[in-house]
Scaffold this active site. Structure first.
Site, PDB file in Angstrom:
ATOM      1  N   GLU A 188       0.728  -1.493   0.065  1.00  0.00           N
ATOM      2  CA  GLU A 188       0.032  -0.189  -0.012  1.00  0.00           C
ATOM      3  C   GLU A 188       0.903   1.140   0.152  1.00  0.00           C
ATOM      4  OE1 GLU A 188      -2.874  -0.169   3.193  1.00  0.00           O
ATOM      5  OE2 GLU A 188      -4.228  -1.345   1.978  1.00  0.00           O
ATOM      6  N   GLU A 234      -6.758  -7.558  -0.567  1.00  0.00           N
ATOM      7  CA  GLU A 234      -7.176  -7.748   0.786  1.00  0.00           C
ATOM      8  C   GLU A 234      -8.837  -7.259   0.825  1.00  0.00           C
ATOM      9  OE1 GLU A 234      -5.333  -5.345   3.575  1.00  0.00           O
ATOM     10  OE2 GLU A 234      -3.427  -5.931   2.846  1.00  0.00           O
TER      11      GLU A 234
HETATM   12  C1  GAL Z   1      -4.316  -2.502   5.235  1.00  0.00           C
HETATM   13  C2  GAL Z   1      -2.909  -3.164   5.287  1.00  0.00           C
HETATM   14  C3  GAL Z   1      -2.947  -4.410   5.995  1.00  0.00           C
HETATM   15  C4  GAL Z   1      -3.665  -4.221   7.236  1.00  0.00           C
HETATM   16  C5  GAL Z   1      -5.226  -3.726   6.799  1.00  0.00           C
HETATM   17  C6  GAL Z   1      -5.924  -3.586   8.002  1.00  0.00           C
HETATM   18  O1  GAL Z   1      -4.355  -1.196   4.598  1.00  0.00           O
HETATM   19  O2  GAL Z   1      -2.344  -3.148   3.993  1.00  0.00           O
HETATM   20  O3  GAL Z   1      -1.564  -4.861   6.420  1.00  0.00           O
HETATM   21  O4  GAL Z   1      -3.044  -3.268   8.111  1.00  0.00           O
HETATM   22  O5  GAL Z   1      -5.035  -2.667   6.246  1.00  0.00           O
HETATM   23  O6  GAL Z   1      -6.098  -4.840   8.852  1.00  0.00           O
END
Ligand code: GAL
Length: 859
Positions: free
Chosen positions: A186, A255
């Site tokens: 990110e 994600e």
């Molecule tokens: C994203 C990040 C992850 C984790 C997630 C929230 O932005 O890439 O590593 O932090 O948010 O759980």
């Protein structure tokens, strides 16, 4: 089950397709085009699940991976946790929970793929975003930008991991399970904060990764100017509208957050399964090819690994597999059904671009068809309030609000994201009294015998250094411990008014975080702490001072280190100003006084939580341990709790501190309560866009009461439990609890969507298929259905654990269910068949669609 003749009717091509599961005996090529990843030129749709290896223990890994596989998952995804591996420059660790190769091989043995998100910056609510703290203290180092020391160590570690994977032949190009690797994480959100250096760093990171020559594609998630050599991917609660910026790249969702993390002192987030399923179905409807649940099993931030600051030790995440390794119903089951339904559409979905038809204001269908006649349709209703009936190819379809229906033959709905037919469950933490075959248990109170060791208030032994002014906490401890003592003295003239008039001066401390205990003349005066959104805080409280010299001792504590944000590694902690108000000279500012510092605690210094060092200090045996005493170490010898259920340590009645079993770090405990004024819900409305605070529970309750102690850490007896309590608690109320699925339930209607057998057979799914209106109940392994607590076929209402009958009820419901289910581990109830009596006159009124609700007890 289908007869053997119907099995023979399955086309050969389909059987061949089924046997194409990853076998990994020889190298295969992973490439991509705009539609999907290609495996030796063949397209695949993939469901992926994040399981972070250090957030569970090796003994749990095979079970977690298998449960993911059983849930219809193809790929396991993990970050690589740099600061867990490179403990100091060139000093690597890959044992225990950090045995990365072992984890990869377990995935391989399960016949699954692996996505390795190396980072090595990872965020992840993990201490310092995964980057080693020592790196911050190398001269000139700035994280995540065009900075030589950072790039040098980032490249060195990435190469180290890649070489380790290559040596074990774990990349697909070597016949291994790894099909994708990630560099950075990110960075797009922060790149501009680093100016030109940020841009150069992005390019450097991509080139550095690609030059590793791993034979599989590299990804960069949330990267808004992705170099052409990598695939840019999406992270969000919804990614249906995502389009890779870099041309000719497939649409990958790294994600999808099926829940959210927690911070000490906040309530518990839940994302409803209907909405998770909706987001996934929409993603595949809109041309997605790989979707990863972050997290599928969240697990535990053991020891001091959590980030934040103030992230809880539990990283349960409301994920499909809970922190303890149990399937979370109905989320796990609902998503399993979803995965199966999507896979039925795989051939058509991968055939090319869909035809998109509008079926209303917020309703649309995407139809995927190929020349062989395969046809799949996803019909969505994006209206977040209103159910709709739409007509597609001359057939009407009822669509609940905010839902997607999946039609693998463009005709039959096999799944609707808002209709949950999967079982749900009641999971309890069952208190289990401590047993100890080696130490005595107080006969009258039933309490365990605890040994205690009192930590000294202030500088124990000699000060580490003395300095004028207040230092930064993290720069001083370099995270070798959570604790740093700041002590100074304050002279009080005996002519001070307050000594006579009964008032007391006020102490005001401003701190960058994260928590502090305040002692004056060895007595605890109060404590202060930040929260997950604002970790800086101000403490204001009256203190008791005596004439002459007064010792002010502050125990500053970190609770997890910052894990994300531009220049996050520079954010410090600890008190920045200490003032005393109400003396005759007015305000006395102690901020620039002479302070003595001591890093860590005496008990930590002696590692008294490690089994072999346990006797390095003088423990005092007590039959009744002291209660509500600050700075107290407690030790007890206990037996393993009976049975095989996962175990949690109940710390409800303790203050705040750290716990260990047999030297293994359970982690930080803090049963700090969420404010009663937060917004919590009784029932969650799945409809509409999800935000982490939409469906919270637990207002006014401790954010985390139970702390997972993995079974594999216990021996049958002689286990050493060590607790360090900071502010004071009642150790006699500490207990173990077994996490147990006490009952499972189904609640579904007789018109529940599901394909006719023929759809499944045509698609070649010959095993675990589902017919219309079949309810399944399954108790956990090695337990069975011992009682039917509730059963009603008619119009029952309520949720698992609290169903009640409606007006229409088949009086034989209980006996019908008993006949089929009692003494079974699993049973199937056919709502459409003749099993239930539908003749009750009340049930006929208005063409009522009957429902079945059942709760059975698992023993
Ligand atoms: C994203 C990040 C992850 C984790 C997630 C929230 O932005 O890439 O590593 O932090 O948010 O759980």
């Amino acid at each position: 089950m289908p007869s053997s003749s119907s099995l023979l009717a399955v086309p050969l091509a389909t059987l061949l397709l089924l046997s194409l599961s990853p076998a990994f005996s020889s190298a295969y090529n992973v490439s991509y085009d705009t539609r999907s990843l290609l495996f030796d030129g063949h397209r695949k749709l993939l469901i992926s699940a994040a399981i972070h290896y250090p957030r569970s223990v090796p003994a749990m890994w095979p079970g977690l991976v298998q449960l993911a596989k059983d849930g219809g998952v193809d790929v396991i995804e993990t970050y690589v946790f740099w600061n867990g591996h490179e403990l100091s420059p060139d000093n690597y660790y890959f044992g225990g929970r950090y045995d990365l190769v072992k984890f990869c091989k377990i995935v391989q043995q399960a016949g699954m793929y692996l996505m390795l998100r190396i980072g090595p910056f990872v965020a992840a609510e993990w201490k310092y975003g995964g980057v080693p703290v020592w790196l911050h203290y190398l001269p000139g180092a700035v994280f995540r930008t065009d900075n030589e020391p950072f790039k040098y160590y980032m490249k060195k570690f990435t190469t180290y991991i890649v070489d380790m994977m290559k040596k074990e032949k774990l990349f697909a190009s070597q016949g291994g399970p790894i099909i994708l690797a990630q560099v950075e994480n990110e960075y797009g959100f922060y790149e501009s904060a680093y100016g030109e250096g940020g841009k150069r760093y992005t390019l450097w990171a991509a080139n550095m990764a690609v030059s590793q020559n791993i034979g599989v594609p590299w990804i960069m998630c949330q990267q808004f100017d992705p170099p052409a050599s990598v695939i840019d991917t999406c992270n969000s609660f919804y990614c249906d509208h995502f389009k890779p910026i870099s041309p000719n790249k497939p649409k990958i969702w790294t994600e999808n957050w099926p829940g959210w993390f927690k911070t000490f002192g906040s309530s518990n987030p839940h994302r409803p399964p209907e909405d998770v399923a909706f987001s996934v179905a929409r993603f595949f409807q809109k041309g997605g090819c790989l979707q990863n649940y972050y997290m599928y099993h969240g697990g535990t931030n053991f020891g001091r690994t959590s980030g934040g600051p103030l992230i809880t030790t539990s990283y349960d995440y409301d994920a499909p597999i809970d922190e303890y390794g149990l399937a979370r119903w109905p989320k796990w089951g609902h998503l399993k059904e979803l995965h199966k339904s999507i896979k039925l559409c795989e051939q058509a979905l991968l055939s090319g671009a869909p035809t998109v038809l509008s079926l209303g204001d917020s309703q649309e269908v995407d139809v995927y068809e190929d020349s062989s006649g395969a046809c799949a349709a996803f019909i969505s209703n994006m209206d977040d309030k209103n159910d709709k009936t739409v007509v597609f190819r001359n057939t009407s379809y009822f669509l609940p609000a905010w839902s997607v229906s999946i039609l693998p033959d463009c005709k039959n709905v096999v799944f609707n994201t808002a209709k949950v037919s999967s079982q749900s469950s009641v999971v309890d933490m069952i208190p289990t009294k401590f047993q100890s075959s080696s130490t005595s248990i107080n006969k009258s109170s039933g309490h365990l015998q605890w040994d205690i060791f009192k930590e000294k208030v202030g500088i124990w032994d000699a000060a580490d250094f003395t300095k004028i002014g207040l230092v930064d906490h993290i720069n001083t401890t370099k995270d070798s411990t959570d604790y740093l003592w700041y002590t100074t003295s304050l002279f009080v003239d005996e002519t001070e008014e307050f000594l006579r008039n009964g008032t007391s001066p006020m102490l005001v401390i401003e701190s960058k975080g994260h928590a502090i205990l305040i002692f004056v003349n060895q007595k605890l005066q109060g404590n202060g702490f930040g929260n997950g959104t604002v970790w800086t805080f101000k403490f204001k409280g009256h203190i008791t001072l005596k004439p002459g010299n007064n010792e002010i001792a502050l125990l500053s504590m970190t609770v997890g280190l910052q894990n994300a944000g531009a220049f996050y590694e520079w954010i410090g902690a600890g008190p920045t100003s200490v003032r005393v108000l109400g003396l005759k000279s007015g305000t006395v500012d102690l901020s620039n006084s002479t302070w003595n510092y001591k890093i860590g605690l005496e008990g930590e210094h002696h590692n008294i939580y490690e089994t072999e060092n346990s006797n390095s200090i003088n423990w005092v045996s007590t039959s009744e341990p002291p209660k509500y005493q600050p700075l107290t170490w407690y030790r007890a010898v206990i037996d393993s709790p009976p049975g095989q259920d996962p175990v949690g340590l109940d710390m409800m009645h303790m203050g705040k501190g750290l716990a260990w079993l047999n030297g293994n770090e359970i982690g930080r405990y803090w049963p700090r309560k969420a404010s009663e004024h937060e917004i919590c819900v009784e029932q969650c409305d799945y409809r509409g866009k999800f935000m982490p605070n939409k469906c919270n529970t637990g207002c006014g309750e401790p954010t985390q009461r139970w702390y997972h102690v993995p079974r594999s850490w216990f021996k049958p007896s002689n286990n050493i439990l060590v607790i360090f309590e900071e502010k004071g608690g009642d150790p006699t109320k500490i207990q173990l609890a077994r996490r147990k699925v006490s009952s499972v339930c189904v609640h579904m209607s007789e018109d529940h969507p599901a394909a006719s057998d023929s759809v499944y057979l045509k698609k070649g799914i010959v095993g675990d298929y589902k017919k219309k209106s079949i309810a399944r109940l399954k108790c956990p392994k090695s337990s069975y259905i011992s009682e039917v607590k509730f059963a009603s076929f008619g119009d029952p209402v309520g949720t698992c654990g609290s169903y009640s009958r409606g007006e229409c009820h088949d009086p034989n419901s209980i006996s019908v269910v008993e006949k089929v289910c009692l003494k079974q581990n699993e049973c199937i109830l056919d709502l459409a068949g003749a099993t239930f009596n539908r003749s009750s006159s009340l049930c006929g009124i208005g063409g009522l669609v009957r429902k079945l609700a059942v709760e059975v007890v698992c023993s």
